[in-house]
Design a protein around this motif. Structure first.
Motif, PDB file in Angstrom:
ATOM      1  N   SER A  17       5.427  12.357  13.011  1.00 35.31           N
ATOM      2  CA  SER A  17       6.352  12.320  12.749  1.00 35.31           C
ATOM      3  C   SER A  17       7.067  10.843  14.362  1.00 35.31           C
ATOM      4  N   GLN A  70      10.351   9.157   1.826  1.00 36.11           N
ATOM      5  CA  GLN A  70       9.459  10.814   2.126  1.00 36.11           C
ATOM      6  C   GLN A  70       9.608  11.072   0.927  1.00 36.11           C
ATOM      7  N   ALA A  89       4.615  10.657   7.294  1.00 37.95           N
ATOM      8  CA  ALA A  89       5.271  11.527   8.982  1.00 37.95           C
ATOM      9  C   ALA A  89       5.120  12.806   8.037  1.00 37.95           C
ATOM     10  N   VAL A  99       6.916  15.918   8.425  1.00 36.55           N
ATOM     11  CA  VAL A  99       8.047  16.516   8.266  1.00 36.55           C
ATOM     12  C   VAL A  99       8.183  17.709   7.601  1.00 36.55           C
ATOM     13  N   GLN A 109      12.836  12.548   9.110  1.00 38.67           N
ATOM     14  CA  GLN A 109      12.536  11.304   9.898  1.00 38.67           C
ATOM     15  C   GLN A 109      13.186  10.739   9.111  1.00 38.67           C
ATOM     16  N   HIS A 149       7.501   5.333   7.586  1.00 37.83           N
ATOM     17  CA  HIS A 149       8.325   6.494   7.492  1.00 37.83           C
ATOM     18  C   HIS A 149       7.556   7.524   6.344  1.00 37.83           C
TER      19      HIS A 149
END
Length: 476
Positions: free
Chosen positions: A78, A132, A307, A309, A315, A304
């Motif tokens: 992240s 994401q 990442a 996560v 994020q 992003h």
């Protein structure tokens, strides 16, 4: 090539592009659209940039590391994703762009820059969450994502949405991968030529080779470099700039006052000298602010997206922090350093110093003497080079979207060539073309953001209620 660029064809192209940019980045097109989009997300997400700001800061400091786990096909940490995003955001715009807005729009432009950044924090939250939500893997198993993916998938995988996504991908490849990186390398070579007398060709070759080594190392090397270079460059500039501001602390209240007063009554500050109106202050402040933090432009979501996560919101809150760091910290350091150092002098309605020269003069006169020019040249190297890395990665993601992995090596070699060419040319036309294609890529991104805004609202609501996130089930 310089002779070629000065031919009648390119001169006419330059004039047309300047005119087109005047409309595209004017108050009735992108400035209004970006601000209204930020306002829309601020309202429907109930001030997410305020309510989730502390959460973002906790995640930032909780994940901070100069030596995080190596990134791979499954993505990056992240913090590495945040560092890659900030690498692109914190560039020459934080030095040159801030001063350009200050001189063209007066101190009041800085106030409107703050307003644009505040609204942009909500927009970039939505961008990071959508990136994401719609991330996927390519034929090599590499995790990829960004606007092209949430435009095509989010808008229904129709012929129209796929065409819109392809339009975005082409625009960002041209704007950032080629022309944008030319102007970044040009800024570095100009700074080193004036500060150290280094031949721009030597600078260009060195930049192209080092950048190429990073590009060809893939996501692992890009993440490793950005997680080190971004914190170092930001902390160095912030600390030295803060010392200058503290040294001139007696001027700070007047600086702050001139920013607030100048936003609504420019004539009371510099307007009488430069003919600045409130509309002009707002235009330059908002335009430069949005250009600096890139909120709504569709660039940083590429970082992003990859990442690692558990939930997209994890994020998204870091997206909020990235705009805060870019504008409210780094860019403000430039503004308050210059304005508190009393280096802005007017002659015949014009400032005697402009652009990077003002920043160098501020650091030189207040703290570093002749070393101020060297310090700013080094900062510019870090800022611009990190932007080259970030912008390359964003463009590479769209090469993957359009062509798969087979075109990566030719693209890397082309970007290296453009970096060298940019370092040795006067490229006013390239600056304008970069601005133009930047503007074009904003439009499809904003269309997707607005159409998918209900999904972001639902995502945040379920996050608050503790509903576990499952990408497949959520998008069905």
């Amino acid at each position: 090539m310089e002779t070629l660029l000065s031919s009648p064809f390119f001169e006419n192209l330059f004039k047309w592009t300047v005119k087109a940019n005047g409309f595209l980045w004017g108050p009735y097109c992108l400035i209004a659209l970006l601000c209204l989009t930020g306002l829309w997300f601020t309202i429907i997400l109930k001030g997410v940039q305020v309510t989730k700001f502390c959460t973002g800061c906790k995640r930032l400091f909780g994940d901070f590391s100069f030596f995080g786990a190596a990134a791979g096909k499954e993505g990056m940490s992240s913090f590495q994703a945040l560092a890659t995003a900030i690498a692109a955001q914190v560039g020459t715009g934080n030095l040159v762009g801030a001063v350009t807005a200050l001189i063209a729009g007066g101190p009041g432009a800085i106030f409107w820059m703050w307003i644009a950044a505040f609204l942009g924090m909500a927009t970039i939250f939505a961008e990071a969450c959508l990136a994401q939500m719609y991330k996927t893997t390519d034929e090599n198993g590499q995790v990829v994502g960004g606007p092209a993916f949430y435009i095509s998938k989010g808008l229904g995988n129709t012929a129209f949405s796929k065409a819109l996504a392809a339009f975005f991908a082409v625009a960002i490849i041209l704007a950032l991968g080629f022309m944008g990186n030319m102007v970044q390398s040009n800024s570095i070579s100009a700074a080193f030529s004036s500060a150290f007398g280094v031949d721009p060709k030597v600078v260009g070759i060195a930049l192209a080779l080092v950048a190429g080594l990073i590009f060809m190392g893939g996501i692992k090397r890009i993440a490793s470099v950005t997680e080190k270079i971004v914190p170092f460059m930001a902390i160095l500039y912030i600390v030295v700039g803060f010392v200058v501001i503290v040294k001139n602390i007696g001027h700070v209240p007047a600086v702050f006052s001139s920013i607030v007063v100048g936003a609504f009554d420019p004539q009371a500050v510099w307007g009488g000298v430069l003919g600045i109106t409130m509309a002009k202050a707002a235009r330059y402040g908002i335009a430069r602010g949005l250009f600096s933090n890139e909120a709504g432009m569709g660039s940083t979501p590429h970082a992003h997206a990859v990442a690692k996560v558990k939930h997209p919101i994890d994020q998204g809150v870091l997206g909020i922090v990235s705009v805060f760091i870019d504008t409210f910290i780094v860019l403000n350091i430039t503004v308050f350093t210059v304005m508190s150092s009393d280096v802005i002098v007017f002659e015949n309605g014009q400032t005697t110093l402009k652009g990077i020269s003002l920043v160098q003069a501020a650091f030189s006169s207040s703290l570093l003497g002749s070393y101020g020019y060297t310090f700013i040249a080094i900062c510019l190297l870090f800022f611009a080079f990190s932007t080259i890395i970030g912008w390359y990665y964003f463009a590479e993601t769209n090469i993957r979207y359009l062509f798969g992995t087979k075109m990566l090596r030719p693209f890397q070699l082309l970007v290296m060539a453009f970096i060298f060419i940019g370092s040795v040319l006067k490229i006013d036309l390239v600056w304008e073309l970069a601005d133009f294609f930047n503007g074009l890529m904003v439009l499809p991104n904003l269309i997707a953001l607005l159409f998918l805004s209900k999904k972001v609202v639902r995502l945040l609501d379920e996050y608050k209620r503790g509903v576990p996130y499952d990408q497949k089930n959520f998008l069905e």
